[in-house]
Design an enzyme around this catalytic site. Structure first.
Site, short mmCIF file in Angstrom:
data_model
loop_
_atom_site.label_atom_id
_atom_site.label_comp_id
_atom_site.label_asym_id
_atom_site.label_seq_id
_atom_site.Cartn_x
_atom_site.Cartn_y
_atom_site.Cartn_z
N ASP A 58 -16.38 29.62 57.83
CA ASP A 58 -17.12 30.73 58.47
C ASP A 58 -18.41 30.18 58.59
O ASP A 58 -19.55 31.03 59.28
CB ASP A 58 -16.66 32.18 57.86
CG ASP A 58 -17.14 32.13 56.38
OD1 ASP A 58 -17.79 31.14 56.08
OD2 ASP A 58 -16.91 33.11 55.82
N SER A 59 -18.88 28.94 58.00
CA SER A 59 -20.42 28.70 58.48
C SER A 59 -20.54 28.60 59.90
O SER A 59 -21.59 28.19 60.02
CB SER A 59 -20.46 27.17 57.30
OG SER A 59 -19.23 26.19 57.96
N ASP A 97 -11.08 29.58 57.50
CA ASP A 97 -11.88 30.48 56.62
C ASP A 97 -11.37 32.40 57.20
O ASP A 97 -11.65 32.30 58.40
CB ASP A 97 -13.08 30.73 56.70
CG ASP A 97 -13.94 29.98 55.40
OD1 ASP A 97 -13.47 29.99 54.26
OD2 ASP A 97 -14.98 29.27 55.62
N LYS A 127 -8.50 30.20 53.73
CA LYS A 127 -9.41 30.20 52.55
C LYS A 127 -10.00 31.46 52.58
O LYS A 127 -10.39 32.30 53.63
CB LYS A 127 -10.28 29.06 52.73
CG LYS A 127 -11.26 29.34 51.75
CD LYS A 127 -12.15 28.05 51.52
CE LYS A 127 -13.39 27.98 52.39
NZ LYS A 127 -14.42 28.78 52.08
N GLU A 129 -12.73 34.05 49.84
CA GLU A 129 -13.97 33.81 49.07
C GLU A 129 -13.74 34.84 47.64
O GLU A 129 -13.24 35.94 47.76
CB GLU A 129 -15.27 34.00 49.54
CG GLU A 129 -15.51 32.90 50.54
CD GLU A 129 -16.90 32.99 50.96
OE1 GLU A 129 -17.80 34.05 50.41
OE2 GLU A 129 -17.37 32.10 51.80
N GLU A 196 -18.43 25.93 44.87
CA GLU A 196 -19.69 25.88 45.53
C GLU A 196 -20.96 26.23 44.65
O GLU A 196 -20.93 27.07 43.98
CB GLU A 196 -19.54 26.46 46.65
CG GLU A 196 -20.91 26.33 47.43
CD GLU A 196 -21.06 26.98 49.15
OE1 GLU A 196 -19.99 27.55 49.41
OE2 GLU A 196 -21.97 27.09 49.39
#
Ligand code: KIV
Length: 261
Positions: A58-59, A97, A127, A129, A196
């Protein structure tokens, strides 16, 4: 260019990455290489480079869509990007993501969104978070038959609640919470976890407790592999880059050269 040459070809002689092969890489001490991709050409570059895992991060909200954080990217945008990456990829495992707001609310929401990604894009896994309630969401998605990658430490979707874009696990309390989250995600059935922005000493303390592959970004050399953002590697994103970002080229003028935005 003929239509035929547009089809992705698996890297000759290289088997496809599977969940089992990732575990074997960890067991054999073979580093896992993961990179983000957001479209057909970047997927082809990742394929040709022989990486093990490709993440449609999602970057993309920042690197592709120009937002100031990962928060605004929508499910529809991520579905489109992931489908394009799928068309450019054969050998690496493809992970997408789930964007902010598309899974946190309930197990039902998480499963429905993950199913959309798998059915619409053909990605292999999703993925999500954080620990906490995300552990329950991960368990629900895995229970529905969809593999999940976890993500702890600096979790950009909730940067506002963790003190911004800063390393996590810097106090004993934070380090313990991080360790508990990683173990909970493993116990929930996640096939791998991203670490991260975590101090090397914390990573090294947690690693012996994890049997699933850990992929690091700014988490020291002790993980089972590393992940980098495609645009950071090539220096084609002019926004803020964390200190741990490894650049192999600088194709865009740096922010300081252009004057801060
Ligand atoms: O969105 C992303 O690119 C990520 C990686 C940095 C792991 O989550």
């Amino acid at each position: 260019m003929s239509a035929g040459s547009l089809s992705p070809a698996a890297t000759p002689g290289r088997p496809r990455t599977t969940f089992a092969s990732l575990s074997a890489q960890k067991a054999n001490g073979e580093p896992i290489a993961m990179v983000t991709a957001y479209d057909y050409p970047s997927a082809q570059v990742a394929e040709a480079a022989g990486v093990d895992v490709v993440l449609v991060g999602d970057s993309a909200a920042m690197t592709v869509l120009g937002h100031e954080s990962t928060v605004p990217v929508t499910v529809e945008e991520m579905l489109m990007l992931t489908s394009a990456v799928r068309r450019g990829l054969t050998t690496p495992l493809l992970v997408a993501d789930l964007p902010f707001g598309s899974y946190e609310g309930s197990d039902e929401l998480a499963v429905a969104t993950a199913q959309r990604f798998i059915k619409t894009t053909g990605c292999d896994a999703v993925k999500i978070e954080r620990g906490g309630s995300s552990v329950d969401r991960a368990r629900a998605i895995i229970g529905a038959g969809i593999p999940v990658m976890g993500h702890v430490g600096l979790t950009p979707q909730t940067a506002a609640t963790i003190g911004g874009y800063r390393a996590q696990g810097r106090t004993a309390e934070e380090a313990l919470a991080l360790c508990e989250s990683a173990i909970a995600l493993q116990d929930a059935g996640c096939f791998a976890i991203v670490f991260e922005a975590i101090p090397t000493a914390v990573t090294d303390a947690v690693m012996p407790l994890l049997s699933v592959p850990v992929i690091g970004i700014g988490a020291g050399p002790g993980t089972d592999g590393q992940v980098l953002v495609f645009h950071d590697i090539l220096g084609i994103y002019d926004g803020h880059a964390a200190r741990f970002v490894k650049r192999y080229a600088q194709r865009a003028p740096r922010l300081e050269e252009r004057g801060a935005r």
